[in-house]
Design an enzyme around this catalytic site. Structure first.
Site, short mmCIF file in Angstrom:
data_model
loop_
_atom_site.label_atom_id
_atom_site.label_comp_id
_atom_site.label_asym_id
_atom_site.label_seq_id
_atom_site.Cartn_x
_atom_site.Cartn_y
_atom_site.Cartn_z
N HIS A 63 34.04 46.01 49.10
CA HIS A 63 33.56 45.40 47.86
C HIS A 63 33.30 43.93 48.11
O HIS A 63 33.65 43.40 49.17
CB HIS A 63 34.56 45.63 46.72
CG HIS A 63 35.88 44.94 46.89
ND1 HIS A 63 36.73 45.21 47.93
CD2 HIS A 63 36.50 43.99 46.14
CE1 HIS A 63 37.82 44.46 47.82
NE2 HIS A 63 37.70 43.71 46.74
N HIS A 65 34.44 41.05 46.76
CA HIS A 65 35.33 39.91 46.58
C HIS A 65 35.34 39.15 47.91
O HIS A 65 35.25 39.76 48.99
CB HIS A 65 36.75 40.37 46.21
CG HIS A 65 36.90 40.68 44.74
ND1 HIS A 65 37.79 41.61 44.27
CD2 HIS A 65 36.27 40.16 43.66
CE1 HIS A 65 37.70 41.66 42.95
NE2 HIS A 65 36.78 40.79 42.55
N ASP A 67 37.42 37.70 49.90
CA ASP A 67 38.34 37.95 51.02
C ASP A 67 37.90 39.16 51.86
O ASP A 67 38.45 39.39 52.94
CB ASP A 67 39.79 38.11 50.53
CG ASP A 67 39.97 39.11 49.41
OD1 ASP A 67 39.08 39.21 48.54
OD2 ASP A 67 41.01 39.80 49.38
N HIS A 68 36.89 39.91 51.38
CA HIS A 68 36.43 41.10 52.11
C HIS A 68 35.03 40.95 52.70
O HIS A 68 34.55 41.86 53.37
CB HIS A 68 36.47 42.32 51.18
CG HIS A 68 37.84 42.59 50.68
ND1 HIS A 68 38.67 43.55 51.24
CD2 HIS A 68 38.57 41.98 49.72
CE1 HIS A 68 39.84 43.52 50.62
NE2 HIS A 68 39.81 42.59 49.69
N HIS A 141 38.71 49.42 41.09
CA HIS A 141 38.99 47.98 41.21
C HIS A 141 38.11 47.29 40.16
O HIS A 141 37.14 47.89 39.71
CB HIS A 141 38.63 47.56 42.65
CG HIS A 141 39.18 46.24 43.09
ND1 HIS A 141 40.50 45.88 42.95
CD2 HIS A 141 38.57 45.17 43.70
CE1 HIS A 141 40.67 44.67 43.45
NE2 HIS A 141 39.53 44.22 43.90
N ASP A 209 41.57 47.40 48.28
CA ASP A 209 41.46 46.98 46.88
C ASP A 209 41.18 48.10 45.88
O ASP A 209 40.04 48.42 45.54
CB ASP A 209 40.45 45.84 46.78
CG ASP A 209 41.01 44.58 47.45
OD1 ASP A 209 41.76 44.71 48.42
OD2 ASP A 209 40.68 43.48 46.98
N HIS A 267 46.75 43.37 53.63
CA HIS A 267 46.22 42.74 52.41
C HIS A 267 47.38 42.25 51.54
O HIS A 267 47.49 42.56 50.36
CB HIS A 267 45.32 43.73 51.66
CG HIS A 267 44.50 43.13 50.55
ND1 HIS A 267 44.99 43.00 49.26
CD2 HIS A 267 43.24 42.64 50.51
CE1 HIS A 267 44.04 42.46 48.49
NE2 HIS A 267 42.98 42.24 49.23
ZN LIG Z 1 41.14 41.69 48.37
ZN LIG Z 2 39.23 42.74 45.50
#
Ligand SMILES: [Zn+2]
Ligand SMILES: [Zn+2]
Length: 312
Positions: A63, A65, A67-68, A141, A209, A267
């Site tokens: 996804h 976000h 951090d990914h 999510h 996530d 994570h």
């Molecule tokens: Zn994350």
């Molecule tokens: Zn996320």
């Protein structure tokens, strides 16, 4: 030599810490290299881990976000700079096409045409990829998120003792494998079933996530290696519910239900330190009795060999 291992590049959720980079995971599987969720700093982590842009054959984003995915520009530009010649397929939620295009073309560089998009939508997507199949399923999510799974098809392993006992040797073995049966000089017939045993395929899943959901359970079903987010401990289950994340206890439930052989937790929220790792294992142990690894940056985790293979 076949290599099937997870190379951990980063293990932190939301923000990096002094000890944990943002997410990043390279699953090396024979000649394939699935780069899951390259977060910020992934290019440099790859250098530290001793893997190169040439090792990547898929980029799989769960996804959008940050951090990914904030490592996508660096990885893409490194693939171009290093003149990677093979195709690199890129899977990501189709609903995030705008984000993908921005990340794919984030700054000025001499571009490459080897990266081919594979936007994911719907309940189940499968792509054959070399010796395995890559599957995507939706997770749950606040933004659309997909988990992934890699499966090797089931096959058969030859039994050298049975071959020798029947006098099947040299080119006859290849012929038996191709045709399924073989007539020997004395007129007797030998079949593949006589001389081989079922060999279940190996598999690995990547679940980031998500809340507890059907997709997470389906992805984890029967896998040898499960890499799964466990952002929080149960004490923060209200936060986990609010932000659509798993606690370690919930990750353990998914692994137990799926009969997973080796579980990799990652994570982690920045509120925890490495000293808290045993607490994550303790929570998982309430339901799951298999092998547990709390991931750290630059760790390598082998896909466990199937016992049938070990026995052969
Ligand atoms: Zn994350
Ligand atoms: Zn996320």
């Amino acid at each position: 030599m076949s290599v099937r291992e997870l190379v951990v590049l980063g293990t932190s959720s939301a923000v990096p810490t002094r000890h944990r980079n943002h997410n990043g995971y390279l699953l090396r599987w024979d000649g394939e290299g699935f780069l899951f969720d390259p977060g910020e700093g992934t290019q440099r982590q790859m250098l530290h881990a001793g893997v190169s842009a040439h090792d990547v054959t898929w980029i799989c984003v769960t996804h959008f976000h940050g951090d990914h995915c904030l490592g996508v520009p660096g990885v893409v530009q490194r693939i171009a700079r290093d003149k990677v010649a093979h195709e690199v397929r890129a899977a990501y939620p189709a609903s995030g096409e705008t984000y993908w295009r921005r990340l794919r073309n984030a700054s000025a560089f001499a571009d490459t045409d080897v990266i081919t998009p594979r936007p994911v939508s719907g309940e189940l997507t499968r792509w054959p990829s070399g010796p395995v199949t890559l599957t995507a399923r939706p997770l749950s999510h606040p933004v659309q998120s997909y988990g992934y799974r890699v499966d090797e098809p089931a096959g058969r392993r030859m039994l050298p003792g049975e071959l020798a006992r029947r006098g099947v040797r040299g080119p006859m073995i290849g012929e038996l494998q191709r045709r399924g049966s073989l007539t020997l000089p004395d007129g007797s017939v030998v079949t593949m079933e006589d001389c081989s045993a079922p060999r279940p395929g190996q598999s690995a899943a990547f679940v980031m996530d998500t809340r507890l959901c059907d997709g997470a359970f389906a992805l984890a079903e029967g896998v040898d290696l499960l890499v799964i987010e466990s952002t929080f401990l149960s004490g923060e289950s209200a936060l986990a519910a609010q932000y659509g994340h798993l606690t370690a206890e919930q990750a353990g439930r998914i692994a137990a239900a799926g009969g997973v052989r080796r579980l990799v937790l990652t994570h982690f929220s920045e509120r925890y330190t490495t000293a808290d790792e045993p607490r994550f294992v303790d929570e998982v142990r309430k339901t799951y009795s298999g092998e547990v690894v709390t991931a750290r940056d630059l760790m390598r985790v082998p896909v466990p060999r199937r016992s049938a293979e070990a026995g052969g």
